[in-house]
Motif scaffolding. Structure first.
Motif, PDB file in Angstrom:
ATOM      1  N   GLY A 234       0.821  -1.214   0.000  1.00 58.20           N
ATOM      2  CA  GLY A 234       0.000   0.000   0.000  1.00 58.20           C
ATOM      3  C   GLY A 234       0.850   1.256   0.000  1.00 58.20           C
ATOM      4  O   GLY A 234       1.762   1.416  -0.823  1.00 58.20           O
ATOM      5  N   ASP A 235       0.574   2.158   0.940  1.00 57.49           N
ATOM      6  CA  ASP A 235       1.349   3.402   1.033  1.00 57.49           C
ATOM      7  C   ASP A 235       2.796   3.153   1.411  1.00 57.49           C
ATOM      8  O   ASP A 235       3.655   4.020   1.205  1.00 57.49           O
ATOM      9  CB  ASP A 235       0.709   4.348   2.062  1.00 57.49           C
ATOM     10  CG  ASP A 235      -0.660   4.844   1.623  1.00 57.49           C
ATOM     11  OD1 ASP A 235      -0.927   4.825   0.402  1.00 57.49           O
ATOM     12  OD2 ASP A 235      -1.458   5.244   2.495  1.00 57.49           O
ATOM     13  N   ASN A 236       3.075   1.980   2.001  1.00 59.27           N
ATOM     14  CA  ASN A 236       4.444   1.644   2.411  1.00 59.27           C
ATOM     15  C   ASN A 236       5.182   0.779   1.392  1.00 59.27           C
ATOM     16  O   ASN A 236       6.253   0.251   1.689  1.00 59.27           O
ATOM     17  CB  ASN A 236       4.415   0.915   3.759  1.00 59.27           C
ATOM     18  CG  ASN A 236       3.915   1.807   4.884  1.00 59.27           C
ATOM     19  OD1 ASN A 236       4.246   2.981   4.940  1.00 59.27           O
ATOM     20  ND2 ASN A 236       3.114   1.231   5.769  1.00 59.27           N
ATOM     21  N   GLN A 246       6.593   1.310  -7.786  1.00 59.86           N
ATOM     22  CA  GLN A 246       6.305   0.940  -6.403  1.00 59.86           C
ATOM     23  C   GLN A 246       5.539  -0.382  -6.385  1.00 59.86           C
ATOM     24  O   GLN A 246       4.513  -0.523  -7.054  1.00 59.86           O
ATOM     25  CB  GLN A 246       5.447   2.018  -5.732  1.00 59.86           C
ATOM     26  CG  GLN A 246       6.092   3.393  -5.630  1.00 59.86           C
ATOM     27  CD  GLN A 246       7.105   3.443  -4.518  1.00 59.86           C
ATOM     28  OE1 GLN A 246       8.219   3.907  -4.705  1.00 59.86           O
ATOM     29  NE2 GLN A 246       6.731   2.983  -3.353  1.00 59.86           N
TER      30      GLN A 246
END
Length: 358
Positions: A234-236, A246
């Motif tokens: 996710g965001d990480n 990503q």
């Protein structure tokens, strides 16, 4: 040392003590600091060593004055003057003091103080190349008795979910921190996953689960926890240089090498975390947990008395390399340990363990 009594672990590290007593490089460094009119911790530490292990030296002649005891006030005052964190009368965190002493001694004794060293990252997919690059990089900037004794090497592997190509990296450490409640939960979860593992009988599994539910972990559980797989999503999510975007990834740490002096910090926190007890032993075989592992012998234990990690009272229990007896330091009192099992191994709140490689 009053609130600094837990610093006594340092004098029981035999290799370091003999280095300070007999290596001429110590005098050379001290004289260089004097010429520059700069403070250094090693001179106060040298005086401490000479008074606790007397010899026919100028330090013993100038400072001992035929006393049968020694008050290490100079060592305490020097630490306080060099770091305001330790200038008060309240108990400071032992972890911070251990960190300060070891890093300061290394900085002052380091023979290679080159701050303009670049590290090569040419091929992170090549494990051997990364290790050789790291060894070359580290050796160019670090050369002291401290780095020889206290520094170990971590090996980390990152894998992108897209290409699944392992990226290798190496970093140094000089102590291991284990969060005990997280260790307990991790080990409990792992055992529940392998409940039907034929390598462990049901009785052993249930016995271990019962111990964990009673807030008891073994020191080797901590080393199992250290190599757990971490997930980033996710965001990480991590950027993959191979996939050019990503993506979710896994990250795992392995102990490549263990140091000559292994420092283990048992991080407790508050509440239920503070209730977790660690079972450990005087001799521990860690060969299974590092590529360069080995068998280690307990030499010092810093024990914590209080309600949280950040406040309370610390005491040090150390094994003398001279007579192989254990001694307990509580404020200005020193006493011999009569029962190693009950007074050390069964204490409920060990905070920092010091082991030496056999």
């Amino acid at each position: 040392l009053y609130e600094f009594n837990f610093a006594m672990f340092i004098i029981y590290i035999e290799q370091l003590t003999y280095y300070f007593k007999y290596d001429p490089y110590i005098e050379e460094v001290i004289n260089n600091y004097r010429k520059k009119d700069e403070d250094c911790l090693i001179e106060s530490y040298k005086i401490l060593i000479e008074n606790l292990w007397p010899s026919n030296s100028k330090y013993q002649q100038e400072n001992n004055n035929n006393k049968t005891y020694y008050e290490p006030n100079d060592f305490k005052k020097k630490i306080s003057s060099m770091n305001p964190l330790f200038s008060g009368i309240q108990a400071n965190d032992a972890k911070d003091l251990v960190n300060f002493i070891i890093l300061t001694l290394h900085e002052e004794l380091n023979k290679k103080k080159d701050n303009n060293i670049s590290r090569a990252y040419e091929d992170q997919k090549n494990e051997t190349k990364m290790l050789n690059d790291f060894v070359e990089y580290f050796s160019k900037g670090n050369d002291s008795i401290i780095s020889d004794l206290f520094y170990g090497v971590n090996h980390t592997i990152t894998k992108c979910s897209g290409c699944n190509i392992p990226l290798h990296n190496y970093e140094c450490y000089f102590f291991l921190i284990f969060p005990l409640e997280e260790v307990r939960k991790f080990k409990l979860n792992e055992l529940q996953k392998i409940n039907n593992n034929i390598m462990m009988n049901q009785y052993d599994i249930n016995k271990k689960i019962q111990l964990l539910n009673n807030n008891i972990v073994d020191i080797k559980d901590c080393f199992d926890y250290n190599k757990k797989i971490e997930y980033f999503s996710g965001d990480n999510a991590m950027y993959c240089s191979n996939c050019k975007k990503q993506l979710d990834a896994t990250y795992q740490t392995f102990l490549y090498s263990l140091p000559q002096i292994l420092v283990i910090i048992l991080n407790r926190g508050i509440g239920i975390q503070f209730k977790v007890k660690v079972e450990f032993s005087e001799i521990i075989d860690l060969s299974a947990f590092a590529k360069i592992g080995g068998t280690f012998e307990l030499i010092s234990v810093i024990t914590y008395l209080g309600e949280a990690d950040s406040s309370g009272h610390f005491i040090a229990t150390c094994k003398s390399p001279i007579d192989n007896k254990w001694y307990c330091y509580i404020d200005d009192k020193v006493s011999e340990v009569n029962d190693f099992k009950s007074e050390i191994l069964e204490k409920p709140v060990p905070y920092i363990l010091f082991y030496k490689r056999q």
